[in-house]
Design a protein around this motif. Structure first.
Motif, PDB file in Angstrom:
ATOM      1  N   GLY A  37       7.718  45.958 -15.364  1.00  0.00           N
ATOM      2  CA  GLY A  37       7.962  45.136 -14.188  1.00  0.00           C
ATOM      3  C   GLY A  37       7.566  45.719 -12.856  1.00  0.00           C
ATOM      4  N   LYS A  38       7.006  46.927 -12.845  1.00  0.00           N
ATOM      5  CA  LYS A  38       6.600  47.556 -11.590  1.00  0.00           C
ATOM      6  C   LYS A  38       5.217  48.174 -11.754  1.00  0.00           C
ATOM      7  CE  LYS A  38      10.217  50.241 -11.369  1.00  0.00           C
ATOM      8  NZ  LYS A  38      11.210  51.242 -10.894  1.00  0.00           N
ATOM      9  N   PHE A  39       4.458  48.213 -10.659  1.00  0.00           N
ATOM     10  CA  PHE A  39       3.194  48.936 -10.688  1.00  0.00           C
ATOM     11  C   PHE A  39       3.490  50.435 -10.723  1.00  0.00           C
ATOM     12  CE2 PHE A  39       1.665  45.081  -8.273  1.00  0.00           C
ATOM     13  CZ  PHE A  39       0.941  44.573  -9.329  1.00  0.00           C
ATOM     14  N   ASP A  40       2.540  51.187 -11.254  1.00  0.00           N
ATOM     15  CA  ASP A  40       2.667  52.642 -11.269  1.00  0.00           C
ATOM     16  C   ASP A  40       2.690  53.157  -9.825  1.00  0.00           C
ATOM     17  OD1 ASP A  40       2.867  55.218 -12.185  1.00  0.00           O
ATOM     18  OD2 ASP A  40       1.068  55.133 -13.426  1.00  0.00           O
ATOM     19  N   VAL A  41       3.080  54.413  -9.649  1.00  0.00           N
ATOM     20  CA  VAL A  41       3.087  54.989  -8.303  1.00  0.00           C
ATOM     21  C   VAL A  41       1.662  54.969  -7.758  1.00  0.00           C
ATOM     22  CG1 VAL A  41       5.107  56.414  -8.752  1.00  0.00           C
ATOM     23  CG2 VAL A  41       2.827  57.340  -9.190  1.00  0.00           C
ATOM     24  N   PRO A  42       1.477  54.732  -6.470  1.00  0.00           N
ATOM     25  CA  PRO A  42       0.142  54.557  -5.895  1.00  0.00           C
ATOM     26  C   PRO A  42      -0.847  55.674  -6.229  1.00  0.00           C
ATOM     27  CG  PRO A  42       1.795  53.927  -4.290  1.00  0.00           C
ATOM     28  CD  PRO A  42       2.535  54.510  -5.457  1.00  0.00           C
ATOM     29  N   ASP A  43      -0.390  56.936  -6.253  1.00  0.00           N
ATOM     30  CA  ASP A  43      -1.306  58.044  -6.509  1.00  0.00           C
ATOM     31  C   ASP A  43      -1.824  58.063  -7.940  1.00  0.00           C
ATOM     32  OD1 ASP A  43      -1.506  60.169  -4.115  1.00  0.00           O
ATOM     33  OD2 ASP A  43       0.455  59.220  -4.064  1.00  0.00           O
ATOM     34  N   ARG A  44      -1.251  57.255  -8.813  1.00  0.00           N
ATOM     35  CA  ARG A  44      -1.737  57.186 -10.191  1.00  0.00           C
ATOM     36  C   ARG A  44      -2.510  55.891 -10.461  1.00  0.00           C
ATOM     37  NH1 ARG A  44       3.392  59.683 -12.121  1.00  0.00           N
ATOM     38  NH2 ARG A  44       4.118  57.629 -12.794  1.00  0.00           N
ATOM     39  N   LEU A  45      -2.740  55.079  -9.436  1.00  0.00           N
ATOM     40  CA  LEU A  45      -3.514  53.854  -9.598  1.00  0.00           C
ATOM     41  C   LEU A  45      -5.006  54.124  -9.402  1.00  0.00           C
ATOM     42  CD1 LEU A  45      -1.235  51.315  -7.648  1.00  0.00           C
ATOM     43  CD2 LEU A  45      -1.342  51.705 -10.120  1.00  0.00           C
TER      44      LEU A  45
ATOM     45  N   LEU B 123      -0.050  47.303  -3.500  1.00  0.00           N
ATOM     46  CA  LEU B 123      -0.148  48.450  -4.404  1.00  0.00           C
ATOM     47  C   LEU B 123       0.352  49.743  -3.776  1.00  0.00           C
ATOM     48  CD1 LEU B 123      -3.661  47.582  -5.900  1.00  0.00           C
ATOM     49  CD2 LEU B 123      -1.405  47.104  -6.882  1.00  0.00           C
ATOM     50  N   GLY B 124       0.737  49.690  -2.522  1.00  0.00           N
ATOM     51  CA  GLY B 124       1.334  50.855  -1.887  1.00  0.00           C
ATOM     52  C   GLY B 124       0.340  51.776  -1.230  1.00  0.00           C
ATOM     53  N   ASN B 125       0.823  52.934  -0.790  1.00  0.00           N
ATOM     54  CA  ASN B 125       0.007  53.933  -0.092  1.00  0.00           C
ATOM     55  C   ASN B 125       0.037  55.261  -0.841  1.00  0.00           C
ATOM     56  OD1 ASN B 125      -0.525  52.137   2.052  1.00  0.00           O
ATOM     57  ND2 ASN B 125       1.387  52.730   3.074  1.00  0.00           N
ATOM     58  N   LEU B 126      -1.085  55.975  -0.774  1.00  0.00           N
ATOM     59  CA  LEU B 126      -1.143  57.322  -1.333  1.00  0.00           C
ATOM     60  C   LEU B 126      -0.278  58.262  -0.493  1.00  0.00           C
ATOM     61  CD1 LEU B 126      -4.985  57.705  -1.990  1.00  0.00           C
ATOM     62  CD2 LEU B 126      -3.263  56.727  -3.504  1.00  0.00           C
ATOM     63  N   GLN B 127      -0.043  59.450  -1.008  1.00  0.00           N
ATOM     64  CA  GLN B 127       0.698  60.446  -0.239  1.00  0.00           C
ATOM     65  C   GLN B 127      -0.036  60.815   1.046  1.00  0.00           C
ATOM     66  OE1 GLN B 127       2.140  63.823  -2.518  1.00  0.00           O
ATOM     67  NE2 GLN B 127       2.449  62.560  -4.335  1.00  0.00           N
ATOM     68  N   THR B 128      -1.349  60.610   1.065  1.00  0.00           N
ATOM     69  CA  THR B 128      -2.126  60.889   2.271  1.00  0.00           C
ATOM     70  C   THR B 128      -1.964  59.799   3.320  1.00  0.00           C
ATOM     71  OG1 THR B 128      -4.059  59.767   1.335  1.00  0.00           O
ATOM     72  CG2 THR B 128      -3.857  62.139   0.926  1.00  0.00           C
ATOM     73  N   GLY B 129      -1.326  58.696   2.928  1.00  0.00           N
ATOM     74  CA  GLY B 129      -1.139  57.573   3.831  1.00  0.00           C
ATOM     75  C   GLY B 129      -2.152  56.468   3.645  1.00  0.00           C
TER      76      GLY B 129
END
Length: 362
Positions: free
Chosen positions: A139-147, A189-195
């Motif tokens: 039900g959730k997308f993976d964390v952005p850094d793994r997309l 899909l969110g943001n990477l740790q870099t922003g």
């Protein structure tokens, strides 16, 4: 069917099939289908160059191409050394236990991950099949850094991450399927740790657009450089170095679960154990059926010199567990810019990819 594969080899050697068409046919003959995520067609990374600022793609420069004679796990020597150390340790442990205590599924392996699995297919197709990724990720997308963020970061991960050996899928070589690189649905899909925001896939600087990138990628697949070395990659995936002692010598040995076949299943005592083994195999990744028992010939070699190349039908390894363990999709669900994967009718018939979603080799 043996005659089908022999005909395809002959057509490719005589330049009547291009590389893209030929790989589709081999995938189909080896039990891979666009309608089964656990056995989705597998295509190679061909390029190793994904562009610096203002760079141009030179398809005559061999340094811009991936070494097709090696599996993904062996392209980075330092990383392979880690895999080899673990493998050697497992061999010693296997010997110390004695043959009577060892099971086939406990055999030593080099790679604990695979080059093709449902999660990898959905990683690439996230932007056109988000509902399937949501099912896989509860039900959730993976964390952005793994997309799937960029071509360069994805290739670098496949070269350096010990848990990432994934190859590509056919869509990377069909310009009509460019929509899987574009976030046309406006998914959050969110943001990477870099922003940086995860949106459209970030492409090499030499690509003017997603469609242009796929055109260039297709040109690389059909280039003389790729054509010269493609038989080695075919051997690794569909041929003589795909399993057994030759796989070991070519640094292409995966977890035993990826080679699971009918004999292994029959050795399991209960239906529950069989179902569990099937599920693990389909989720982990399955090595395609072995099609060839001799080294694949190169362009310029005569068909007459390849007698006995194709596996007899009765000896063909089969990994068709049935629909209960497969992760299947329908033609309607495989959303593309033209409603599905684009193939002209003649190639679709030869490769076994049909609009009904059936595979003549299943």
């Amino acid at each position: 069917d043996r005659n089908f594969v022999e005909s395809a080899v002959e057509l490719w050697l005589s330049n009547q099939l291009n590389n893209f068409e030929y790989l589709l046919i081999l995938n189909s003959a080896a039990g891979r289908s666009f309608h089964d995520l656990s056995r989705y067609p597998v295509f190679p990374w061909v390029l190793s160059f994904y562009g610096d600022e203002d760079s141009m793609l030179d398809l005559t420069n061999a340094e811009n191409f991936r070494d097709l004679s090696k599996p993904m796990g062996a392209l980075n020597g330092d990383r392979y050394d880690d895999f080899k150390k673990r493998y050697d340790s497992m061999v010693q442990q296997h010997k110390s236990h004695g043959a009577q205590h060892n099971h086939h599924q406990d055999a030593p392996f080099m790679y604990g991950t695979h080059y093709s699995a449902p999660g990898y297919v959905l990683f690439y197709l996230l932007r056109v099949m988000p509902e399937h990724m949501l099912c896989l990720q509860t039900g959730k997308f993976d964390v952005p850094d793994r997309l799937f963020f960029s071509m360069q970061s994805t290739y670098e991960s496949a070269l350096s991450n010990n848990a990432d050996l994934k190859e590509l899928i056919p869509e990377f070589y069909d310009p009509d399927c460019f929509d899987f690189l574009i976030n046309s649905m406006g998914l959050q899909l969110g943001n990477l740790q870099t922003g940086e925001r995860v949106d459209d896939v970030v492409l090499p600087s030499y690509a003017k657009s997603a469609k242009d990138f796929l055109r260039k990628n297709r040109a690389a697949l059909e280039s003389d450089q790729c054509t010269k070395h493609l038989p080695k990659w075919i051997d690794l995936i569909f041929g003589i170095t795909s399993r057994g002692s030759r796989a070991k010598s070519e640094r292409n040995l995966f977890h035993p679960m990826s080679y699971l076949g009918p004999v292994d299943l029959d050795a399991l005592r209960s239906d529950e154990d069989k179902n569990r083994a099937e599920l693990q195999a389909t989720e982990f990744g399955i090595v395609p059926d072995k099609l060839l028992r001799k080294e694949h010939p190169g362009k310029g070699d005569s068909w007459e010199g390849t007698e006995g190349l194709v596996m007899p039908d009765v000896l063909r390894d089969s990994y068709n567990f049935g629909e209960s363990s497969s992760i299947r999709i329908t033609q309607k669900e495989h959303i593309g810019s033209n409603g599905g994967f684009s193939l002209d009718d003649s190639i679709a018939r030869r490769s076994g990819v049909t609009t009904a979603g059936t595979n003549p080799f299943e």
